[in-house]
Design a protein around this motif. Structure first.
Motif, PDB file in Angstrom:
ATOM      1  N   ARG A 175     -10.645 -45.232  77.168  1.00  0.00           N
ATOM      2  CA  ARG A 175     -10.659 -44.960  75.730  1.00  0.00           C
ATOM      3  C   ARG A 175     -11.886 -45.546  75.043  1.00  0.00           C
ATOM      4  N   ASP A 216     -11.514 -49.353  80.648  1.00  0.00           N
ATOM      5  CA  ASP A 216     -10.591 -48.571  79.823  1.00  0.00           C
ATOM      6  C   ASP A 216     -11.285 -47.286  79.377  1.00  0.00           C
ATOM      7  N   GLU A 276      -7.896 -46.894  68.668  1.00  0.00           N
ATOM      8  CA  GLU A 276      -7.925 -45.445  68.904  1.00  0.00           C
ATOM      9  C   GLU A 276      -7.129 -44.711  67.830  1.00  0.00           C
TER      10      GLU A 276
END
Length: 504
Positions: A222, A220, A56
């Protein structure tokens, strides 16, 4: 005295090899000898979360890099992997069991998709409409999703990871690869080559693991998109779980690929095509032809005779040996499973023309070998017809006429690939239009599309509305933003409007 203990593999996170910390490992075998050659760590949820955080952070700068510069990294990668292709192919063969020449093809088909992805500056262009209304312009742009992930199978440890990561990286995403734990060394080497090519550290991370690692990806927030290739039950699980968690997903599952053999086909060409497509890579291909469908008794009898003759001439041996047609299966469990299907076929009444069980190679008696197996008189209600066997076993399921053959391929729950061999252009054209299968070959035994078209099956072979590689890959790995822009003249005073805007 030398240490013969298996080497310990790593993850590749943040541009570095990172040892596993979960304490869990999986054995990586040499299928040719049956020996354990390495241990691969299985990531915990926490380890996967750390890799995602790394990805990320790295994606911000990579996504802001202009597409031409990203494409140059892919160009350099292609140069590096081509230089390394032979050694990479040997590594692949040692862990998978496919021959070196077959492994080279595995790598090459993956590289071709990366080459296509080098065209990202063109493929990411949006649309523009000037003067859509008074003083109004409308345009769209394609932007990266952020962090995306690929969960890839053992049977193509180079090709399918490259199919996933090539377009994803070119589009400006960072990528988490969870390769098969059975043959992870090639994906790890690919990550090294991308770093050497100039990909910023952390943009591509390889995290080894099992279901815990997969579930960590799926849950998750993300991770914005997931691509998967493997068995149908897992494909459906990943697709449904990803959707429930608001992620894009393209998931490809099992297959039962038919080859329709018309009475006018050249049966020598057909038999050669079936032998290669059915037994290549020990049948461990999602595009392997596993069902031959000869139309008419005369066609069926002649084809069965030709296949039986050719099966006896096949050469099976260790993956690195020269002049071998195919090598061992991936694991002892895979060998046992396929042998179980052979017994099921016998029990269900199919005619066994060649039995590959008990096959041994001198000097490699502990390898996971299965000789070529051939069945005739297979019916559509048999387990061995319905289910994917994934081994060097070819089934002849006869059809009385063209319409019955068409129905057999169309009605099967899998809809991955199908082929027809004929000299009749009208029959081929009709078949291509009507068959309910995603990829069709006409006198082509394995109809894998080239890189700038898309790859994907139908029905229980594919979940999701966008396919792998080709333009679909860039649609999958980007989101479209549409901008409506208006520059007002200083002397234009309109006042407030309470109606929906229209372009007039």
């Amino acid at each position: 005295m030398t240490d013969s203990s298996p080497r310990e593999l790593t993850h590749f996170i943040g541009g570095k090899h990172v040892s596993g910390t979960s304490g869990r490992f999986s054995d990586v075998f040499d299928p040719s000898t049956g020996e354990v050659q390495a241990r691969v760590p299985l990531a915990s949820t926490e380890e996967m979360a750390a890799a995602i955080a790394n990805a990320e952070e790295a994606q911000v700068g990579w996504g802001a890099t202009n597409p031409q510069k990203r494409a140059r990294v892919l160009m350099k990668f292609v140069e590096l992997i081509n230089k390394d292709a032979l050694e990479l192919a040997k590594t692949l063969s040692r862990e998978h069991g496919k021959t070196v020449d077959d492994a080279k093809g595995d790598i090459q088909r993956g590289v071709e998709v990366v080459e296509f992805a080098i065209g990202a500056p063109h493929l990411l262009k949006g649309e523009y409409s000037s003067a859509a209304g008074t003083g109004i312009d409308v345009y769209s742009m394609r932007q990266p999703l952020g962090v995306v992930a690929g969960i890839t199978p053992f049977n193509f440890p180079a090709m399918i990871p490259l199919w996933k990561m090539g377009p994803a990286l070119a589009a400006g995403n960072s990528f988490i690869l969870k390769p098969s734990e059975r043959d992870p060394s090639v994906p790890l080497r690919i990550a090294e080559l991308f770093l050497e090519a100039g990909l910023p550290a952390g943009v591509l991370n390889v995290v080894n693991g099992d279901k815990e690692a997969v579930d960590a990806i799926l849950h998750d927030d993300r991770v914005k998109a997931v691509g998967f290739v493997g068995s149908t039950p897992i494909a459906q699980y990943i697709y449904e779980t990803a959707a429930q968690n608001g992620k894009r997903a393209q998931c490809f599952g099992g297959a039962k690929n038919h080859m329709i053999v018309m009475p006018d086909a050249d049966l020598d060409q057909v038999a050669d095509a079936l032998i290669g497509a059915g037994y290549g890579s020990a049948g461990e291909r999602c595009m392997a032809i596993s069902v031959a469908v000869p139309v008419g008794k005369e066609t069926g009898d002649a084809l069965a005779a030709k296949l039986t003759e050719r099966v006896k001439a096949l050469r099976i041996g260790p993956a690195l040996a020269e002049s071998v047609d195919y090598g061992p299966l991936i694991t002892a469990e895979a060998l046992q499973r396929v042998e179980g299907y052979i017994q099921t076929g016998i029990d269900e009444g199919a005619t066994l023309l060649a039995d590959g069980r008990g096959y041994t190679v001198e000097g490699y008696e502990n390898g996971f070998y299965l000789g070529p197996t051939l069945f005739d008189n297979v019916s559509t209600d048999m387990t061995v017809y319905k289910e994917e066997v994934f081994g060097p076993v070819l089934f002849i399921a006869r059809a009385d006429d063209y319409e019955q053959a068409l129905a057999m391929a169309s009605d099967h729950e899998f809809g991955n690939g199908v082929s027809i061999f004929t000299r009749d252009g009208d029959a081929a054209r009709d078949f291509s239009a009507r068959v309910n299968v995603g990829m069709v070959g006409v006198n082509v035994p394995i109809p894998v599309p080239i890189a700038y078209h898309t790859f994907g099956g139908w029905k229980k072979s594919g979940f999701g509305d966008l396919n792998q590689h080709g333009p679909d890959a860039f649609r999958f790995y980007t989101k479209t933003k549409t901008v409506t822009s208006r520059w007002l003249s200083h002397d234009l005073k309109e006042g407030a409007s309470f109606v929906i805007p229209t372009m007039h």
